[in-house]
Design an enzyme around this catalytic site. Sequence first.
Site, PDB file in Angstrom:
ATOM      1  N   CYS A 198      -7.578 -10.028  27.397  1.00 40.68           N
ATOM      2  CA  CYS A 198      -7.708  -9.738  25.978  1.00 40.68           C
ATOM      3  C   CYS A 198      -6.994  -8.429  25.679  1.00 40.68           C
ATOM      4  O   CYS A 198      -7.401  -7.373  26.173  1.00 40.68           O
ATOM      5  CB  CYS A 198      -9.174  -9.649  25.590  1.00 40.68           C
ATOM      6  N   CYS A 206      -7.980   5.406  14.741  1.00 39.85           N
ATOM      7  CA  CYS A 206      -7.912   4.288  13.810  1.00 39.85           C
ATOM      8  C   CYS A 206      -8.157   4.778  12.381  1.00 39.85           C
ATOM      9  O   CYS A 206      -9.048   5.606  12.153  1.00 39.85           O
ATOM     10  CB  CYS A 206      -8.943   3.229  14.180  1.00 39.85           C
TER      11      CYS A 206
END
Length: 401
Positions: A109, A65
């Site tokens: 999710c 990330c």
Amino acid sequence: MDLLNTLVDKGLRRELPTRDEALAVLATSDDDVLDVVAAAGKVRRHWFGRRVKLNYLVNLKSGLCPEDCSYCSQRLGSKADILKYTWLKPDQASQAAAAGLAGGAKRVCLVASGRGPTDRDVDRVSDTIKAIKDRHENVEVCACLGLLSDGQAERLREAGADAYNHNLNTSEGTYGDITTTHTYADRVDTVQKAHAAGLSACSGLIAGMGESDEDLVDVVYSLRALDPDSVPVNFLIPFEGTPLAKEWNLTPQRCLRILAMVRFVCPDAEVRIAGGREVHLRTMQPLALNLANSIFLGDYLTSEGQAGKADLEMIADAGFEVEGAGEVTLPEHRATAGAGCGAHAEAGCGSHADAGCGSHEGGGVCGSVQVKAEEEQTSEARTDLVAVRRRGAGTDLAPNA
């Protein structure tokens, strides 16, 4: 105690407690923690009975990330030895989701690391949602993809997403201490975009970063104002290789007080115990079911959780029942109006970090400084309970569900 009687009465009426009352819950002593749990439990049972909603995480893209969130094992510069892989194909994600649904989960999710999705990423996730719903028509799907650009929430809704998760994580005043690559206002904006698009807003916090009681109350009051249907409460998992690896500030009793405060402030919202419950609540997990009406089943994004079978046994042994696929989670007034957190005024399907808040140090009020000092003396680093996920999505091993 008069405080708890007052808070129960307010919770049954969906009335917002005062800040001093919320702070006083966090400042209660360990000797009073069972009284606090019993009081908040009355509010939980009034709105949600003894049902426990099960949610299941699928990490669509792990690691690498570009954001620098201090709590996150997937952050820029993280040396945590986690799984790293690019986007799962829709059929791979659907297979991973099927394991959780077979274990009793009613919501899946879908989480992806990164600052936010490109339009191509939204297409990928839309295809994944279709693949899951083609096999499981009634499943709830929540997406957690980072910061949203204009129009992306609407596209996810059209693709079949039911909810969007984006956590506030900590107070506005301390947010800059944990992340420099985006702002607190960016997070608020994404929650508002999701809500405006008709998605059920899911937004929560991460506790355990050395934050003050005021910080915790600040973020929970901000969440109430933003009106999420779901409020996940993460407890920091201090991963080796991240800036907060040495932050072990939580005791089981502290975690219970935090969950109780969230329940009193957001009485009729879905309060979910998210990452870190096994690490910090430990054998006190069953007590927490009296406060929260929702948990994650099995593993998290980058860490392993309690065995799915053990989750189900814990729920049954504590006298609760798994919420069925045909049951409506939210109270009728919220389910029909799309209202949130008690007063129509942000993100949990899990956080990119599994849990975490920030490195801000602060004191507290209403006695919380002394309580915090006592907890720091008894808190211990339980690195033995932090297990990096090596199974499920992104691997050839069966998932934990």
